[in-house]
Design a protein around this motif. Structure first.
Motif, PDB file in Angstrom:
ATOM      1  N   PRO A 102       0.812  -1.219   0.000  1.00 24.44           N
ATOM      2  CA  PRO A 102       0.000   0.000   0.000  1.00 24.44           C
ATOM      3  C   PRO A 102       0.846   1.270   0.000  1.00 24.44           C
ATOM      4  O   PRO A 102       1.884   1.336   0.657  1.00 24.44           O
ATOM      5  CB  PRO A 102      -0.816  -0.123   1.292  1.00 24.44           C
ATOM      6  CG  PRO A 102      -0.878  -1.594   1.554  1.00 24.44           C
ATOM      7  CD  PRO A 102       0.457  -2.120   1.106  1.00 24.44           C
TER       8      PRO A 102
ATOM      9  N   THR B 118      -4.581   0.157  -1.106  1.00 25.16           N
ATOM     10  CA  THR B 118      -4.597  -0.712   0.061  1.00 25.16           C
ATOM     11  C   THR B 118      -4.472  -2.144  -0.428  1.00 25.16           C
ATOM     12  O   THR B 118      -4.308  -2.388  -1.633  1.00 25.16           O
ATOM     13  CB  THR B 118      -5.886  -0.506   0.890  1.00 25.16           C
ATOM     14  OG1 THR B 118      -5.764  -1.208   2.130  1.00 25.16           O
ATOM     15  CG2 THR B 118      -7.111  -1.001   0.136  1.00 25.16           C
TER      16      THR B 118
ATOM     17  N   SER C 254      -4.611   0.030   7.091  1.00 28.87           N
ATOM     18  CA  SER C 254      -3.819   0.463   5.949  1.00 28.87           C
ATOM     19  C   SER C 254      -4.506   1.592   5.197  1.00 28.87           C
ATOM     20  O   SER C 254      -3.868   2.579   4.799  1.00 28.87           O
ATOM     21  CB  SER C 254      -3.590  -0.729   5.012  1.00 28.87           C
ATOM     22  OG  SER C 254      -3.058  -0.314   3.777  1.00 28.87           O
ATOM     23  N   THR C 255      -5.812   1.467   5.018  1.00 28.82           N
ATOM     24  CA  THR C 255      -6.564   2.497   4.303  1.00 28.82           C
ATOM     25  C   THR C 255      -6.537   3.816   5.056  1.00 28.82           C
ATOM     26  O   THR C 255      -6.340   4.892   4.462  1.00 28.82           O
ATOM     27  CB  THR C 255      -8.016   2.034   4.091  1.00 28.82           C
ATOM     28  OG1 THR C 255      -8.024   0.813   3.359  1.00 28.82           O
ATOM     29  CG2 THR C 255      -8.826   3.082   3.345  1.00 28.82           C
TER      30      THR C 255
END
Length: 501
Positions: free
Chosen positions: A236, A249, A262-263
């Motif tokens: 990512p 992501t 992660s996002t």
């Protein structure tokens, strides 16, 4: 000697125009890099490497042109307004470094990193360091040569580190990392000795559902899809400009919190980019301050927002609706903050052991650049230090020394900024809490606008007007310090695990 004041505006305008053209080429190159990692056909690398090399060479030549040196000399000592003086300071810094580096070396490095990406990807998939090792050797040689051109008398790793963090010196970074290690290792040991049983999310969570929730999370936090997009990538990342700030992501169907974290992390990067001045695009005032500050934004949103109980009190109903679960906000909070003993992968690491991953790679990078570690020895040294620092030993290179993409980018010197950014995130969030009435309550209610506004006003909108240390002091009222992060870590994890701290 400075020229007459009447020539200053002309020199400044010419300098800005030239710098803008160089910037636009760099941004185009960035889109080509994004495409290579997200969408490009597997066989496209040979052409892409040549394309990116040519653009990098053109960008470099524009910035180190003799006219740029002459304009900077004309502006030396000129009585400029503060913002113009900052622009000249930043362009001069880049010029003084890059003018020492031959254009053919810049092109070679760019081509080498494009060539390296598929090699790394294949090596990671096959758990085969030996396949990637010659590429690492080539990149190390090129980056050592690059550093020697800039300052043959300096520590080459310090020269490379300054590409990512221009105003916090390497000695300060080392002191911060040592302080984190000295404080976090005992805290992690104490946590592992407790009998606390924090909740774990288990089940199968389809990628389509995770993508839908990731997109909705970005919208909830305030991501501007008119100037960005969401995709997937093996590693990512976020890249772009204030007009086009993209995030990626990745998904594991057994770990829905990983993709969510992660996002949110990449959102933090992108919201910084989207918050830069649009009027100043193409100038240093429209560019981020450096990777310490950039990482502070991603870590702030990931940890000080997305891993808080207040966030989950507001967000857990949407999580349950998407997945058909019945988590309580407390269970989700515990799951998002569990300190796992089996913690092989940095991007999946908890908030504490994360920094031991940084320290490990930082030490290996320094030894590689110095020539004190042979590339062939990296897997063994990596595995030994994982066992020493984290109590786990990778079974394969893909979950060990090949897990991160950064060496394929030639990004030696990047990693310390992850921990520096985490430290700064805690300092900035403490200042925001002091300035914003009931910030936790606003997060709980899904009101992220006040935090956005505070960060934009105090960080994003300034671009490179201030040096890193000045920006931090203006935003927080104090110099850069690890105190807030260490106090935050002790308080948060002490409470979660019932520690007497």
């Amino acid at each position: 000697m400075a020229t007459e004041q009447s020539s200053v505006p002309e020199a400044y305008d010419d300098l800005l125009e030239q710098y803008g053209r160089s910037t636009y080429l760099g941004d185009a190159n960035m889109v080509l890099s994004w495409d290579q990692e997200v969408m490009m056909p597997e066989g496209g690398t040979p052409a892409r490497a040549k394309q990116r090399g040519a653009i990098s060479g053109m960008q470099h030549e524009l910035l180190v042109d003799d006219d740029v040196g002459a304009w900077l000399e004309d502006l030396d000592g000129a009585d400029l307004p503060a913002e113009q003086a900052a622009v000249v300071r930043e362009i001069r810094r880049q010029y003084d470094r890059k003018a020492k580096v031959p254009t053919d070396l810049v092109e070679e490095i760019s081509e080498a990193t494009s060539d390296a990406h598929p090699v790394w990807q294949e090596a990671k998939e096959n758990d085969d360091w030996e396949t990637f090792a010659p590429t690492v050797e080539r990149l190390l040689d090129l980056k050592r040569e690059y550093a020697e051109h800039i300052d043959p008398d300096a520590d080459p790793y310090a020269v490379l580190f300054a590409d990512y963090e221009p105003y916090i010196d390497l000695e300060t970074a080392e002191r911060v990392l040592e302080r984190l290690r000295d404080r976090l290792v005992p805290l992690i040991d104490d946590i592992r000795e407790t009998d606390a049983d924090l909740y774990t999310v288990e089940g199968t969570f389809p990628e389509a559902d995770q993508m839908a929730l990731a997109r909705e999370t970005l919208e909830t936090l305030g991501y501007d899809f008119e100037h960005g997009r969401l995709d997937t990538a093996p590693h990512p990342f976020s890249s772009g400009t204030q007009f086009d700030a993209r995030v990626t992501t990745r998904f594991d169907e057994s770990e829905p919190l990983d993709s969510l974290g992660s996002t949110i992390h990449e959102f933090g990067h992108a919201t910084y980019t989207q918050g830069l001045s649009t009027d100043d695009y193409g100038t240093p005032l429209g560019e981020h301050r450096g990777l310490t500050v950039h990482e502070s934004q991603s870590r702030l949103w990931e940890n000080h927002v997305g891993r808080t109980e207040a966030f989950w009190e507001g967000f857990v109903p949407r999580f349950n609706e998407q997945y058909g679960t019945d988590l309580t906000s407390r269970q989700a909070y515990e799951a998002a903050n569990q300190v796992y003993e089996d913690n092989l992968i940095r991007v999946e690491a908890d908030e504490l052991t994360y920094h031991l991953h940084i320290i490990l790679r930082f030490e290996i990078e320094r030894d590689l650049i110095a020539g004190d570690l042979d590339v062939a020895e990296v897997p063994a040294v990596w595995n030994d230090r994982m066992e020493e620092y984290l109590g786990v030993r990778p079974d394969a290179d893909g979950e060990g020394c090949l897990q991160d993409i950064h060496w394929s980018h030639g990004s030696f010197g990047y990693f310390p900024t992850y921990s520096l950014g985490s430290v700064l995130a805690a300092q900035l969030y403490a200042a925001a809490e002091s300035d914003i009435d009931d910030l936790a309550g606003k997060v709980r209610g899904g009101e992220f606008g006040p935090l956005h506004e505070w960060l934009t006003d105090n960080v994003h909108a300034h671009g490179q007007r201030y040096t890193t240390d000045d920006l931090i002091e203006r935003a927080t009222g104090e110099p850069f310090t690890a105190d807030h992060f260490l106090e935050y870590a002790d308080s948060k994890f002490g409470a979660l695990y019932g520690l007497d701290r």
